[in-house]
Write an enzyme that holds these catalytic residues in place. Sequence first.
Site, PDB file in Angstrom:
ATOM      1  N   GLY A  55       4.317  -5.264  -2.247  1.00 41.66           N
ATOM      2  CA  GLY A  55       4.368  -5.118  -3.662  1.00 41.66           C
ATOM      3  C   GLY A  55       4.661  -6.640  -4.291  1.00 41.66           C
ATOM      4  N   CYS A  82       6.957  -5.921   3.590  1.00 39.03           N
ATOM      5  CA  CYS A  82       7.552  -6.640   2.472  1.00 39.03           C
ATOM      6  C   CYS A  82       8.591  -6.342   1.744  1.00 39.03           C
ATOM      7  CB  CYS A  82       5.901  -7.384   2.139  1.00 39.03           C
ATOM      8  SG  CYS A  82       6.088  -8.890   1.212  1.00 39.03           S
ATOM      9  N   TYR A  83       8.097  -6.083   0.571  1.00 40.73           N
ATOM     10  CA  TYR A  83       7.950  -5.210  -0.915  1.00 40.73           C
ATOM     11  C   TYR A  83       9.098  -3.817  -0.149  1.00 40.73           C
ATOM     12  CZ  TYR A  83       9.627  -3.432  -5.229  1.00 40.73           C
ATOM     13  OH  TYR A  83      10.997  -3.022  -6.185  1.00 40.73           O
ATOM     14  N   HIS A 169       2.331  -8.545   6.873  1.00 42.69           N
ATOM     15  CA  HIS A 169       1.439  -7.468   6.788  1.00 42.69           C
ATOM     16  C   HIS A 169       0.726  -6.683   7.576  1.00 42.69           C
ATOM     17  CE1 HIS A 169       2.063  -7.123   2.341  1.00 42.69           C
ATOM     18  NE2 HIS A 169       2.602  -8.456   2.073  1.00 42.69           N
ATOM     19  N   GLU A 171      -0.801  -4.510   8.233  1.00 45.39           N
ATOM     20  CA  GLU A 171      -2.081  -4.073   7.900  1.00 45.39           C
ATOM     21  C   GLU A 171      -3.511  -5.235   7.599  1.00 45.39           C
ATOM     22  OE1 GLU A 171      -0.487  -4.397   3.597  1.00 45.39           O
ATOM     23  OE2 GLU A 171      -0.030  -4.557   5.790  1.00 45.39           O
ATOM     24  N   ASP A 227     -23.476   8.345  -0.862  1.00 40.99           N
ATOM     25  CA  ASP A 227     -21.953   9.002  -1.425  1.00 40.99           C
ATOM     26  C   ASP A 227     -23.081  10.563  -1.756  1.00 40.99           C
ATOM     27  OD1 ASP A 227     -20.353   7.045  -0.920  1.00 40.99           O
ATOM     28  OD2 ASP A 227     -20.405   6.368  -2.866  1.00 40.99           O
ATOM     29  N   LYS A 368     -15.373   4.623   2.283  1.00 46.71           N
ATOM     30  CA  LYS A 368     -16.494   5.030   2.327  1.00 46.71           C
ATOM     31  C   LYS A 368     -16.726   4.267   3.740  1.00 46.71           C
ATOM     32  CE  LYS A 368     -20.987   3.251  -0.076  1.00 46.71           C
ATOM     33  NZ  LYS A 368     -21.280   4.516  -1.277  1.00 46.71           N
TER      34      LYS A 368
END
Length: 512
Positions: A55, A82-83, A169, A171, A227, A368
Amino acid sequence: MKQVPILVLDFGSQYTQLIARKLRESGVYTEVVPYRESIEDIKARKPQGIILSGGPASVYAEDAYKPDEGVWDLGLPILGICYGMQLITQHFGGSVIAADHHEYGKAKLKIENDSGIFKDISDDSIVWMSHGDRAERIPDGFEVVGTSENSPYAAIANESKNIYAFQFHPEVHHSVEGTAMLKNFAKHICGCDSTWNMGSFAKEKIAAIQAQVGDKKVLCGVSGGVDSSVVAAMLNEALPKEQLICVFVDQGLLRKDEAEQVQAMFKMLEIPLITIDAKKEFMAVLEGVSDPETKRKAIGEKFIEVFDIEAKKHTDVAFLAQGTLYTDVIESVSVKGPSKTIKSHHNVGGLPDWMTFELVEPLREIFKDEVRKLGLELGLPKNMIGRHPFPGPGLAIRTMGAVTEEGLHLIRESDAIMQEELKATGYYDKVWQAFTVLLNVQSVGVMGDNRTYDNTVCIRMVESVDGMTATFAHIPHDVLEGMSRRIINEIDGINRVVYDISSKPPATIEWE
């Protein structure tokens, strides 16, 4: 609430959603919730592990984001990123300070012991740093399990409590083995099984639709995009044909020949389709409207009105089905500070009080790329599943400022040429999304011996996996040149074409 093996508390990082995506790819169902989620709601999801996201804030700020204190008492494995690492450090008695300089970019992670979080991870693995604060002193009971050149506490752990924290990070794409680290946390530390896949999701959702709808009817709004087509196919699988009413609204904001293509597609799927021509109604509510949020909301409200009028023509219609995605939900939900509302989505936020039917949103929990996999699972053809995303508000949000018939014509024709060139050169399936935007900016040009003062069109092409983050597509200059030449030569009113080279973040994919 359904069981959620891994729950991610969002503290506002632009990368938070990637944590969920990476774990889902590993077969572990993961959800993102605001950092201030109540401990009761967290417990109701029965998580096996908690991840605290990154964050932009500082843990020492007056209004610093803090989770419910009960999170620390759950006895569950926790991973702070991180945060999240700084929160863990502070909560357990360590200290956090502002770094001498913001560390941003790639770093080599040196693994300091055989912690389970780094099972099968290479020493000197490349990770991505992006932080301003850092741990100055780690809490008692924690040990350093990873370092980097500029981060003596790149990763820390309290193995007895199953609490881990990364300064980097894992991710993001730049962290080469980051997905494996997240997988280690979920599977080896939290004991999660790889049970999440689109086959099981389809069966679960079809059963849920049947239970929710019963013997009532469902009005399904379709646009012809991926979708809504997947939603219609799922409803068609779950319900008898007499209970499903698919409605396609031609609101005058579609791409060239799109209405005809939608009708042909549903005929091929053998799903009955009602087409409503509502061009005049939508253009009326958009007349003179320039603000993008006002345009989106006006279109969303008009969609609901049109569906309500159609629903009243049928008996026992109790539900409205929509192709709301997890991405839409996250971008539309505002938490104080983190995860600020990027833009409202026309199909998110519930129905107005005057409406009598409930929502059916079978895709609300998935991204998606997962929708595409689900479509294939349901037997939809690859050429349909591979279509580029198209926004619900249509070309209205690809027009900067007020929407006019003349402007829509310029976008339709320029977009059609761009798509033709993209397919002819083999790049259509190599990009996530491609379209043109009418800037409503005129500039001077020369065509033949004449001076022109005409419109500028922007070509936007991005590469992405789920739409949460994206980079501009590196299309060869000769391909772009072919598009530009044809657009300017074949469409009266356009004398300049530009290419958008911004990524998401900081930009969004759509311009409005």
